[in-house]
Design a protein around this motif. Sequence first.
Motif, PDB file in Angstrom:
ATOM      1  N   ALA A  18       0.833  -1.206   0.000  1.00  0.00           N
ATOM      2  CA  ALA A  18       0.000   0.000   0.000  1.00  0.00           C
ATOM      3  C   ALA A  18       0.862   1.248   0.000  1.00  0.00           C
ATOM      4  O   ALA A  18       0.569   2.256  -0.671  1.00  0.00           O
ATOM      5  CB  ALA A  18      -0.921  -0.012   1.220  1.00  0.00           C
ATOM      6  N   PHE A  55      -4.706   1.688  -4.721  1.00  0.00           N
ATOM      7  CA  PHE A  55      -5.792   0.846  -5.229  1.00  0.00           C
ATOM      8  C   PHE A  55      -6.892   1.653  -5.930  1.00  0.00           C
ATOM      9  O   PHE A  55      -7.589   1.123  -6.774  1.00  0.00           O
ATOM     10  CB  PHE A  55      -6.418  -0.003  -4.106  1.00  0.00           C
ATOM     11  CG  PHE A  55      -5.422  -0.833  -3.359  1.00  0.00           C
ATOM     12  CD1 PHE A  55      -4.808  -1.911  -3.965  1.00  0.00           C
ATOM     13  CD2 PHE A  55      -5.086  -0.519  -2.048  1.00  0.00           C
ATOM     14  CE1 PHE A  55      -3.874  -2.688  -3.268  1.00  0.00           C
ATOM     15  CE2 PHE A  55      -4.154  -1.282  -1.355  1.00  0.00           C
ATOM     16  CZ  PHE A  55      -3.550  -2.370  -1.961  1.00  0.00           C
ATOM     17  N   THR A  58      -4.547   5.629 -10.093  1.00  0.00           N
ATOM     18  CA  THR A  58      -3.431   5.131 -10.908  1.00  0.00           C
ATOM     19  C   THR A  58      -2.788   6.320 -11.622  1.00  0.00           C
ATOM     20  O   THR A  58      -3.361   7.420 -11.687  1.00  0.00           O
ATOM     21  CB  THR A  58      -3.914   4.106 -11.946  1.00  0.00           C
ATOM     22  OG1 THR A  58      -4.898   4.723 -12.800  1.00  0.00           O
ATOM     23  CG2 THR A  58      -4.528   2.882 -11.266  1.00  0.00           C
TER      24      THR A  58
END
Length: 289
Positions: A18, A55, A58
């Motif tokens: 993450a 997540f 992008t």
Amino acid sequence: MKKKSVLTIIIGVVVLAAASMSITVTAQNEYKLVRQFGKVKRVISSPGISLKIPFLETTATLPKQTLLYDLSPSDVITRDKKTMISDSYVLWKISDPLKFAQTLNLSIESGESRINTAVYNATKNAISSMDQDEVITSRDGELSEMVKKAVGGSMEQYGITLLEFETKQLDLPDDNKEAVYERMISERDNIAATYTAEGSSEAKVIRNTTDKEIAIQISEAEKQAEILKAEGEQEYMRILAQAYDQEDRSEFYSFVRSLDALKNSMDGENKTVILSADSPIAKIFEGEF
């Protein structure tokens, strides 16, 4: 204890993943576009490290430096219906990455396709407005300026700026190249002959004008010389009259003039002089002087 260790490792891996996914690095020569669900949320143009939501967000990359696009050689038709081959290239850059992403979906190939269409049409229109001879003589930059002016700001709608257009080759097809060159040489010879004739005519006018001015100056000089000569003779007679205004001086002057006259008459092979009794020269021999 084993289960707890495995769980700790898994959590650590997730945290590291993450963390890595939340960091994006932007280089000096690129833009970073942060997207969420396919839509661009922001553009990072300054180099360095930035954060993003892992997540969910992008990133996509677009080049910031100047790009080169080499157009394929193509046939174009001049105003006098002659075929020429144009081979050129353009320098361009992405000036608005957000607009580029929205209109061209981040595709460099799509941007080059838009450039190819715009530049080809501008080149074709520019060349079709000139005769073949004009096209050949415009390869020193005039054609490039015409093409850039024709393209204008049409590429700004895609976030693209056209920096430069240059022609690598602008030539004739091989089958008619020789004939065109011979015709151009003949035309240049005619122009040269015209310039030569005009120069000769101008030179003749200059010579005639100069000759006329010289003739006038010579005439004025001769006139002035005659005036000075007459004034000199007049002054000579005045001085002479003043010198011999007395009787004894006048007789001496007559004696000298008689001797001069006798000397001049004895010139040549004939040495015989026939004089009258009252001649001044005869008086010299008679002793009357």
